[in-house]
Design a protein around this motif. Structure first.
Motif, mmCIF file in Angstrom:
data_model
loop_
_atom_site.group_PDB
_atom_site.id
_atom_site.type_symbol
_atom_site.label_atom_id
_atom_site.label_comp_id
_atom_site.label_asym_id
_atom_site.label_seq_id
_atom_site.Cartn_x
_atom_site.Cartn_y
_atom_site.Cartn_z
ATOM 1 N N ASN A 41 -4.501 14.786 -33.958
ATOM 2 C CA ASN A 41 -3.921 15.585 -35.055
ATOM 3 C C ASN A 41 -3.743 17.037 -34.638
ATOM 4 O O ASN A 41 -2.765 17.685 -35.036
ATOM 5 N N GLN A 42 -4.647 17.559 -33.841
ATOM 6 C CA GLN A 42 -4.459 18.919 -33.318
ATOM 7 C C GLN A 42 -3.230 18.977 -32.424
ATOM 8 O O GLN A 42 -2.480 19.956 -32.432
ATOM 9 N N GLN A 43 -3.021 17.912 -31.638
ATOM 10 C CA GLN A 43 -1.849 17.872 -30.759
ATOM 11 C C GLN A 43 -0.561 17.773 -31.570
ATOM 12 O O GLN A 43 0.456 18.379 -31.217
ATOM 13 N N ILE A 44 -0.606 17.027 -32.663
ATOM 14 C CA ILE A 44 0.561 16.938 -33.559
ATOM 15 C C ILE A 44 0.928 18.346 -34.034
ATOM 16 O O ILE A 44 2.102 18.731 -34.028
ATOM 17 N N LYS A 45 -0.067 19.125 -34.389
ATOM 18 C CA LYS A 45 0.192 20.496 -34.842
ATOM 19 C C LYS A 45 0.759 21.349 -33.712
ATOM 20 O O LYS A 45 1.676 22.149 -33.917
ATOM 21 N N HIS B 141 8.183 14.449 -29.913
ATOM 22 C CA HIS B 141 6.812 14.266 -29.421
ATOM 23 C C HIS B 141 5.826 14.256 -30.590
ATOM 24 O O HIS B 141 4.897 13.442 -30.626
ATOM 25 N N GLN B 142 6.033 15.180 -31.521
ATOM 26 C CA GLN B 142 5.181 15.249 -32.710
ATOM 27 C C GLN B 142 5.221 13.913 -33.453
ATOM 28 O O GLN B 142 4.176 13.361 -33.826
ATOM 29 N N LEU B 143 6.421 13.394 -33.666
ATOM 30 C CA LEU B 143 6.561 12.148 -34.416
ATOM 31 C C LEU B 143 5.967 10.963 -33.668
ATOM 32 O O LEU B 143 5.378 10.064 -34.273
ATOM 33 N N LYS B 144 6.085 10.965 -32.351
ATOM 34 C CA LYS B 144 5.517 9.877 -31.540
ATOM 35 C C LYS B 144 3.991 9.860 -31.684
ATOM 36 O O LYS B 144 3.390 8.802 -31.863
ATOM 37 N N LEU B 145 3.376 11.017 -31.636
ATOM 38 C CA LEU B 145 1.927 11.114 -31.825
ATOM 39 C C LEU B 145 1.538 10.730 -33.258
ATOM 40 O O LEU B 145 0.554 10.017 -33.477
ATOM 41 N N PHE B 146 2.303 11.220 -34.209
ATOM 42 C CA PHE B 146 2.046 10.954 -35.626
ATOM 43 C C PHE B 146 2.040 9.452 -35.886
ATOM 44 O O PHE B 146 1.121 8.909 -36.503
ATOM 45 N N LYS B 147 3.066 8.774 -35.385
ATOM 46 C CA LYS B 147 3.190 7.329 -35.588
ATOM 47 C C LYS B 147 2.068 6.587 -34.873
ATOM 48 O O LYS B 147 1.540 5.594 -35.410
ATOM 49 N N TYR B 148 1.679 7.052 -33.701
ATOM 50 C CA TYR B 148 0.590 6.386 -32.968
ATOM 51 C C TYR B 148 -0.706 6.428 -33.780
ATOM 52 O O TYR B 148 -1.396 5.413 -33.903
ATOM 53 N N VAL B 149 -1.042 7.588 -34.321
ATOM 54 C CA VAL B 149 -2.264 7.705 -35.132
ATOM 55 C C VAL B 149 -2.201 6.713 -36.291
ATOM 56 O O VAL B 149 -3.169 5.995 -36.574
ATOM 57 N N LEU B 150 -1.044 6.632 -36.953
ATOM 58 C CA LEU B 150 -0.899 5.685 -38.074
ATOM 59 C C LEU B 150 -1.001 4.242 -37.598
ATOM 60 O O LEU B 150 -1.671 3.425 -38.227
#
Length: 179
Positions: A20-24, A62-71
């Motif tokens: 989540n920090q990386q998403i930010k 990149h943000q969305l890729k990380l976001f979706k991975y967490v979900l």
């Protein structure tokens, strides 16, 4: 209830927090590149403006890729607040210096997450991060090459105009890089 939810999540709390920090950070990078695109456009550096618009889109992806991975892993992805975006630069060169500095910081952040994944034996997330590590190799390469144009071409006379023309032509091919 919190413990029951954690069982459904394949990420540890620490790794979820780091992601989540990386998403930010990715959201911040996207906003930073938009500000750079704006500054370049306002100062007549149209090719560089286009370059930074593309960079902003990449960071958003990149943000969305990380976001979706967490979900996908059952975690809670947090939509970040983004603030403190630098809007003004003292020079054309400073824009590219800041871009390189930001890319190096993002690479370090991914390395930190990867190190924590290895420590926790979270091999699934570690494998997921490999895509970002390769991407960061490209991002740093392009940022360094752009900054090198200032040394190779120089800023005197029509130098900044020439630099602007070349920025958008920087390509990275991992198979031929360094040859």
């Amino acid at each position: 209830m919190k413990d029951i939810m954690r069982v459904k999540c394949l990420l540890s709390e620490d790794i979820e927090t780091l992601l989540n920090q990386q998403i930010k950070k990715e959201a911040h990078s996207s906003a930073m590149y938009l500000a750079m695109a704006s500054w370049c456009n306002q100062n007549g550096f149209d090719y560089s403006s286009d370059y930074f618009f593309k960079q902003a889109e990449e960071e958003r992806m990149h943000q969305l890729k990380l976001f979706k991975y967490v979900l996908d892993m059952g975690g809670r992805a947090v939509s970040p607040d983004v603030n403190n975006i630098k809007q003004d630069y003292t020079s054309f060169r400073e824009v590219f210096e800041d871009a390189l500095e930001a890319e190096v910081a993002i690479t370090q952040s991914f390395k930190n997450i990867a190190a924590n994944c290895m420590k926790e034996q979270d091999f699934v997330t570690f494998e997921f991060l490999n895509w970002f590590m390769k991407e960061q190799r490209e991002e740093e390469y392009k940022a360094r090459r752009a900054l090198e144009l200032f040394e190779v071409i120089g800023e005197e006379g029509t130098g900044r105009w020439e630099i602007d023309k070349h920025v958008n032509k920087i390509k990275y091919d991992s198979e031929t890089a360094g040859e």
